[in-house]
Design a protein around this motif. Structure first.
Motif, PDB file in Angstrom:
ATOM      1  N   PRO A 100       0.834  -1.202   0.000  1.00  0.00           N
ATOM      2  CA  PRO A 100       0.000   0.000   0.000  1.00  0.00           C
ATOM      3  C   PRO A 100       0.872   1.257   0.000  1.00  0.00           C
ATOM      4  N   HIS A 101       0.434   2.272  -0.718  1.00  0.00           N
ATOM      5  CA  HIS A 101       1.120   3.551  -0.688  1.00  0.00           C
ATOM      6  C   HIS A 101       0.969   4.106   0.728  1.00  0.00           C
ATOM      7  N   PRO A 102       2.039   4.613   1.342  1.00  0.00           N
ATOM      8  CA  PRO A 102       1.950   5.083   2.726  1.00  0.00           C
ATOM      9  C   PRO A 102       0.865   6.137   2.966  1.00  0.00           C
ATOM     10  N   SER A 103       0.565   6.933   1.961  1.00  0.00           N
ATOM     11  CA  SER A 103      -0.465   7.963   2.149  1.00  0.00           C
ATOM     12  C   SER A 103      -1.866   7.505   1.775  1.00  0.00           C
ATOM     13  N   SER A 104      -2.024   6.234   1.330  1.00  0.00           N
ATOM     14  CA  SER A 104      -3.331   5.782   0.875  1.00  0.00           C
ATOM     15  C   SER A 104      -4.241   5.379   2.018  1.00  0.00           C
ATOM     16  N   GLY A 105      -3.696   5.113   3.189  1.00  0.00           N
ATOM     17  CA  GLY A 105      -4.528   4.717   4.321  1.00  0.00           C
ATOM     18  C   GLY A 105      -5.041   3.290   4.257  1.00  0.00           C
TER      19      GLY A 105
END
Length: 106
Positions: A100-105
């Motif tokens: 997961p992208h770290p900013s995607s939550g």
């Protein structure tokens, strides 16, 4: 890695064909659905309308693919520049891994 984009004419599909090397097609919808396809020579993939897409070299040699789409499809790079992809492809233990992208939550 390509920048990744939606098409300006969003109802446009695209086809990719792997020609050389190893790679991965990463796709996502605006609603958050994510899919990927591992690529090597001879692999062909259909990118449905309304899906953002990006190609990533996951091997040690040059990765070459052919993309086919209607000439009027256009490219919308701005949305991906603002939001990024929901998943990232990273190297783990010498192999590609999707996280997961770290900013995607997610």
């Amino acid at each position: 890695m390509t920048k990744g984009h939606y098409h300006a004419v969003e109802g446009t599909a695209e086809i990719y064909l792997g020609l050389q090397g190893q790679g991965m097609l990463l796709m996502q919808t605006r609603e958050g659905q994510v899919a990927h396809i591992d690529f090597r020579p001879g692999v062909m993939a259909y990118i449905p309308p309304y899906w953002a897409h990006r190609m990533i070299n996951t091997g040690a040699e040059r990765f070459i693919f052919l993309g086919v789409y209607p000439g009027n499809a256009g490219h919308n790079y701005g949305t991906i520049e603002q939001t990024g992809f929901a998943r990232l492809v990273v190297e783990r233990d010498g192999a590609p891994a999707i996280i997961p992208h770290p900013s995607s939550g997610s």
